[in-house]
Design a protein around this motif. Sequence first.
Motif, PDB file in Angstrom:
ATOM      1  N   SER A 541       0.814  -1.218   0.000  1.00  0.00           N
ATOM      2  CA  SER A 541       0.000   0.000   0.000  1.00  0.00           C
ATOM      3  C   SER A 541       0.846   1.266   0.000  1.00  0.00           C
ATOM      4  O   SER A 541       0.422   2.304  -0.501  1.00  0.00           O
ATOM      5  N   SER A 542       2.083   1.184   0.553  1.00  0.00           N
ATOM      6  CA  SER A 542       2.907   2.383   0.673  1.00  0.00           C
ATOM      7  C   SER A 542       4.234   2.301  -0.073  1.00  0.00           C
ATOM      8  O   SER A 542       4.864   3.328  -0.335  1.00  0.00           O
ATOM      9  N   GLY A 543       4.668   1.068  -0.397  1.00  0.00           N
ATOM     10  CA  GLY A 543       5.962   0.895  -1.037  1.00  0.00           C
ATOM     11  C   GLY A 543       7.118   0.932  -0.064  1.00  0.00           C
ATOM     12  O   GLY A 543       8.287   0.866  -0.460  1.00  0.00           O
ATOM     13  N   VAL A 544       6.841   1.013   1.239  1.00  0.00           N
ATOM     14  CA  VAL A 544       7.887   1.107   2.266  1.00  0.00           C
ATOM     15  C   VAL A 544       8.409  -0.280   2.618  1.00  0.00           C
ATOM     16  O   VAL A 544       7.651  -1.254   2.662  1.00  0.00           O
ATOM     17  N   VAL A 545       9.720  -0.378   2.877  1.00  0.00           N
ATOM     18  CA  VAL A 545      10.313  -1.619   3.355  1.00  0.00           C
ATOM     19  C   VAL A 545       9.908  -1.809   4.811  1.00  0.00           C
ATOM     20  O   VAL A 545      10.262  -0.992   5.679  1.00  0.00           O
ATOM     21  N   VAL A 546       9.142  -2.858   5.089  1.00  0.00           N
ATOM     22  CA  VAL A 546       8.660  -3.098   6.453  1.00  0.00           C
ATOM     23  C   VAL A 546       9.379  -4.263   7.111  1.00  0.00           C
ATOM     24  O   VAL A 546       9.121  -4.583   8.265  1.00  0.00           O
ATOM     25  N   GLY A 547      10.251  -4.924   6.370  1.00  0.00           N
ATOM     26  CA  GLY A 547      10.983  -6.034   6.948  1.00  0.00           C
ATOM     27  C   GLY A 547      11.977  -6.611   5.964  1.00  0.00           C
ATOM     28  O   GLY A 547      11.980  -6.273   4.773  1.00  0.00           O
ATOM     29  N   VAL A 548      12.863  -7.472   6.470  1.00  0.00           N
ATOM     30  CA  VAL A 548      13.785  -8.223   5.617  1.00  0.00           C
ATOM     31  C   VAL A 548      13.807  -9.654   6.123  1.00  0.00           C
ATOM     32  O   VAL A 548      13.569  -9.913   7.310  1.00  0.00           O
ATOM     33  N   GLU A 549      14.049 -10.579   5.219  1.00  0.00           N
ATOM     34  CA  GLU A 549      14.219 -11.975   5.610  1.00  0.00           C
ATOM     35  C   GLU A 549      15.701 -12.317   5.579  1.00  0.00           C
ATOM     36  O   GLU A 549      16.393 -12.048   4.589  1.00  0.00           O
ATOM     37  N   ALA A 550      16.212 -12.883   6.686  1.00  0.00           N
ATOM     38  CA  ALA A 550      17.618 -13.270   6.772  1.00  0.00           C
ATOM     39  C   ALA A 550      17.795 -14.659   6.163  1.00  0.00           C
ATOM     40  O   ALA A 550      17.121 -15.607   6.572  1.00  0.00           O
ATOM     41  N   VAL A 584      22.556 -17.822  13.283  1.00  0.00           N
ATOM     42  CA  VAL A 584      21.701 -17.001  12.415  1.00  0.00           C
ATOM     43  C   VAL A 584      20.878 -16.032  13.251  1.00  0.00           C
ATOM     44  O   VAL A 584      20.780 -14.835  12.940  1.00  0.00           O
ATOM     45  N   LEU A 585      20.255 -16.532  14.335  1.00  0.00           N
ATOM     46  CA  LEU A 585      19.432 -15.668  15.183  1.00  0.00           C
ATOM     47  C   LEU A 585      20.242 -14.506  15.763  1.00  0.00           C
ATOM     48  O   LEU A 585      19.813 -13.343  15.713  1.00  0.00           O
ATOM     49  N   LYS A 586      21.410 -14.810  16.295  1.00  0.00           N
ATOM     50  CA  LYS A 586      22.225 -13.761  16.913  1.00  0.00           C
ATOM     51  C   LYS A 586      22.649 -12.723  15.892  1.00  0.00           C
ATOM     52  O   LYS A 586      22.544 -11.510  16.129  1.00  0.00           O
ATOM     53  N   ASN A 587      23.153 -13.177  14.743  1.00  0.00           N
ATOM     54  CA  ASN A 587      23.661 -12.242  13.749  1.00  0.00           C
ATOM     55  C   ASN A 587      22.549 -11.429  13.100  1.00  0.00           C
ATOM     56  O   ASN A 587      22.739 -10.249  12.775  1.00  0.00           O
ATOM     57  N   VAL A 607      13.472 -14.631  10.566  1.00  0.00           N
ATOM     58  CA  VAL A 607      14.448 -15.731  10.618  1.00  0.00           C
ATOM     59  C   VAL A 607      13.692 -17.049  10.543  1.00  0.00           C
ATOM     60  O   VAL A 607      12.704 -17.247  11.257  1.00  0.00           O
ATOM     61  N   ASN A 608      14.148 -17.951   9.670  1.00  0.00           N
ATOM     62  CA  ASN A 608      13.525 -19.273   9.544  1.00  0.00           C
ATOM     63  C   ASN A 608      13.987 -20.178  10.679  1.00  0.00           C
ATOM     64  O   ASN A 608      15.176 -20.246  10.990  1.00  0.00           O
ATOM     65  N   ILE A 609      13.027 -20.895  11.281  1.00  0.00           N
ATOM     66  CA  ILE A 609      13.310 -21.775  12.410  1.00  0.00           C
ATOM     67  C   ILE A 609      13.066 -23.224  11.995  1.00  0.00           C
ATOM     68  O   ILE A 609      12.024 -23.546  11.411  1.00  0.00           O
ATOM     69  N   SER A 610      14.004 -24.107  12.293  1.00  0.00           N
ATOM     70  CA  SER A 610      13.879 -25.516  11.921  1.00  0.00           C
ATOM     71  C   SER A 610      13.149 -26.297  13.005  1.00  0.00           C
ATOM     72  O   SER A 610      12.976 -25.837  14.140  1.00  0.00           O
ATOM     73  N   SER A 611      12.763 -27.526  12.654  1.00  0.00           N
ATOM     74  CA  SER A 611      12.086 -28.416  13.602  1.00  0.00           C
ATOM     75  C   SER A 611      12.975 -28.725  14.793  1.00  0.00           C
ATOM     76  O   SER A 611      12.516 -28.752  15.939  1.00  0.00           O
ATOM     77  N   SER A 612      14.260 -28.948  14.539  1.00  0.00           N
ATOM     78  CA  SER A 612      15.179 -29.287  15.635  1.00  0.00           C
ATOM     79  C   SER A 612      15.329 -28.123  16.608  1.00  0.00           C
ATOM     80  O   SER A 612      15.410 -28.324  17.823  1.00  0.00           O
ATOM     81  N   GLN A 613      15.372 -26.905  16.087  1.00  0.00           N
ATOM     82  CA  GLN A 613      15.543 -25.745  16.957  1.00  0.00           C
ATOM     83  C   GLN A 613      14.367 -25.564  17.910  1.00  0.00           C
ATOM     84  O   GLN A 613      14.550 -25.389  19.113  1.00  0.00           O
ATOM     85  N   ILE A 614      13.166 -25.608  17.352  1.00  0.00           N
ATOM     86  CA  ILE A 614      12.000 -25.270  18.172  1.00  0.00           C
ATOM     87  C   ILE A 614      11.697 -26.348  19.203  1.00  0.00           C
ATOM     88  O   ILE A 614      10.974 -26.124  20.166  1.00  0.00           O
ATOM     89  N   LYS A 615      12.276 -27.546  19.017  1.00  0.00           N
ATOM     90  CA  LYS A 615      12.093 -28.623  19.993  1.00  0.00           C
ATOM     91  C   LYS A 615      13.081 -28.521  21.153  1.00  0.00           C
ATOM     92  O   LYS A 615      12.993 -29.295  22.106  1.00  0.00           O
ATOM     93  N   GLN A 635       9.660  -6.685  19.218  1.00  0.00           N
ATOM     94  CA  GLN A 635       8.705  -6.428  18.137  1.00  0.00           C
ATOM     95  C   GLN A 635       9.375  -6.311  16.775  1.00  0.00           C
ATOM     96  O   GLN A 635       8.699  -6.282  15.737  1.00  0.00           O
ATOM     97  N   TYR A 636      10.720  -6.276  16.743  1.00  0.00           N
ATOM     98  CA  TYR A 636      11.425  -6.196  15.464  1.00  0.00           C
ATOM     99  C   TYR A 636      11.977  -7.553  15.008  1.00  0.00           C
ATOM    100  O   TYR A 636      12.781  -7.612  14.083  1.00  0.00           O
ATOM    101  N   LEU A 637      11.518  -8.637  15.649  1.00  0.00           N
ATOM    102  CA  LEU A 637      11.938  -9.989  15.260  1.00  0.00           C
ATOM    103  C   LEU A 637      10.722 -10.817  14.870  1.00  0.00           C
ATOM    104  O   LEU A 637       9.696 -10.794  15.556  1.00  0.00           O
ATOM    105  N   GLU A 638      10.835 -11.543  13.753  1.00  0.00           N
ATOM    106  CA  GLU A 638       9.801 -12.486  13.321  1.00  0.00           C
ATOM    107  C   GLU A 638      10.440 -13.864  13.153  1.00  0.00           C
ATOM    108  O   GLU A 638      11.565 -13.978  12.661  1.00  0.00           O
TER     109      GLU A 638
END
Length: 773
Positions: A541-550, A584-587, A607-615, A635-638
């Motif tokens: 709607s605005s063209g603004v960068v609202v996030g990035v994927e690592a 990855v999370l820290k960096n 940041v993408n989370i794997s099955s092993s991590q979340i367990k 609030q700045y982490l997804e």
Amino acid sequence: MSRFDTISQPILTIVCNMINLNELGLDRPRILVIDDNPTVREDLHKILVGTPNLPKQTLSDLEDKNISDRKFEAENLFVDFPSYDLEFASQGQEGLELVKKSIDLGKPFSLMFVDIRMPPGWDGIETIQHIWKVDPWIQAVICTAHSDYSWSNLKKFLGTKDNLILLKKPFDVVEVRELATVLTKKWQLNNEEKRHIENLEDAVKERTVNLERNLTLVRATLESTSDGILIVNTEGEIIDYNKKFLDMWNIPSSILKAGLMKDLLSFVAKELEDPDAFYAKIDYLNKNFESESIDEMSFKNGRYFERYSKPYQIQDKIVGRVWSFRDITETRKLQDALLYHATHDKLTRLPNRRLLNDRIKQNMALAKRNNKLAAVLLFDLDKFKTINDKLGHTAGDFALKLIASRVTEVLRESDTLARLGGDEFVVAFSGVENEAQIEIIVNKILDVIKKPFKVNNYDFSLTVSMGISIYPKDGTSADDLLQKADGAMCRVKKQGKNNFTFCKTDESLRTLQLVSLENDLKKAIEKDELVLHYQPLIDLSSGVVVGVEALIRWNHPTLGLLMPNAFLNVAEESGLILPIGEWVLKNACAQNKAWQDAKLSPFKIAVNISSSQIKLPKFDELISNILKETRLEPQYLELELTESVIIENPELMLEVLNKIKKLGVDLVMDDFGTGYSSLNYLKRFPFNKLKLDKSLVDNINANKDDDSLVQSMILMAGNLNLTVIAEGVETKEQFAFLEQINCDQVQGYFLSKPIDAEGLTKLLRNHPNFPKS
């Protein structure tokens, strides 16, 4: 089904007191859902009751929409269907009490949907057995996702009854609604006639002495019934019958004049598919006069009759037997059609993936028992897209049907040809002796496909690329064999197409390569070889960068820059995914804080989370500690997770995700639209966003159905207060379409490929806003 209770000698008085069915005042059908899964109960409520005040659709709009992967239909569409009263139970015992209560209130249920497994209480079979003891007339649909519950298994425990249907999960919306419509209507008709017959029984007892006086009237009414009726005494003599019985059976007049049941049975048996079973049932009833019977009769000419029988009594004395026959051929055809639709490809009429998996499993079992081989051949058409592009999809469909016909002609009866979708086909071979036998058939397939064919006055020739896997050396499951055959087919395509090859079983070289890669990966972190690239997420709607994927990359010392698919599987199998994931999370968090400190407008980092991590135990504490260490506000982490991560242990994942959510971190469902129950998880789990799978975006403007699907998903997400991200946007047309249908955010090569931190910093300073289409 007609129900004939106690009938006195003057049978023709029965219909004297027939109640007008329109005066019965029956309420709208009542349906009971017994399932321990609240999501399934909610889904069935939406399917059968719908959501009012939304746009109406027709049944044709819902073709091939199944609950499991397109739940949005139940959320957003309302179809004009019969109105039902629904009640729900989570266990069989609870369902039984509801049935008893409904009978006491005089408002019995027409139909029940029963889950096959409901721990810790009764399973579906026990539940139905208990309920049928209380209410034997209720229609039952037993729901299962487990292949070990076949129709033969159910008949073994529940017997052959006309009010039992097996429904396989995942559900099909149209199938469930059609079942509800047909079965509740059937129950209503049965209930009306049952009430009618019960009233007739009372009338018979009161008016036996007046039989002769009412004979003419009763005969006329008896003839008005839609069932064929036959009455026989205990000596095997035919007492009475109606015209409908004569029409249904076409009995010779000589048999009727003789009036002997044995002659009638002999005539009937010749028409049946299984006369021995027919005689066995008659013999049993002759020895057990007090017994009632309900079953089906199948004829050599394809007809089906429903047969009901009960003792014929006068003043509590059994003097004969009443038989009622109903032609249910059309009902059986409907059931068969529903089953066929669920297991076959609509275009080619070939088995689909569901039926193919069953056939492959059967072939493997036979091969093991007979000490033979089973095989899977997977092929697709080379350059098939040319036909669709030049002549349109109608011509392409014609070609696919022609290919299906040609290949079927050269296969053995024991082989199965299936269509997986698009131009991809599979042949499941049964009872194979050796590879040479397979090669003979494969060469025949190559030859028949090569033959020219004409479409719209254009001559075409097609070739195919084929891959073959063999049980048991290449795999011991249907998925294994299909995957190995697909890999072999890909090798053929790389080597020039128009050929076939067998799966390579010698994996020693690959194993050595993986071991070497694993050893290098162990050193990658300490040698600072891992890097992160970042891909912007743009608000449409605005063209603004609202996030990035690592996105992680590996600067391998000899192999160069490696993409994730080159090493993440090795990381998962070796356990290295845990330290890599933490890195990855820290960096990523540290880099986002560095951007904020550099006075760039704040945005979220995903940041993408794997099955092993979340367990990991206390995974939420790990995230909290990283946020504190990097001084990044939560609030700045997804965190992005796929449905496959959740489905392994939904209850544990729900607990973990709720803890993460309490930290203030956003959760994103990744690859949405590829799973079987994504809608369930979106509603149940605390997600903030969903990311449409790239395969859906790829088909935008190429397929109107896919366009509608994407639009419906976005509408559904809006109703759930979820933000929608479309990934893999590579063209201007895709971008414009997503903008037009009010998608929230996009990412993809059309806007920016993944770049390193320095490159992204320059991009954001030079282009803080992206232009709209």
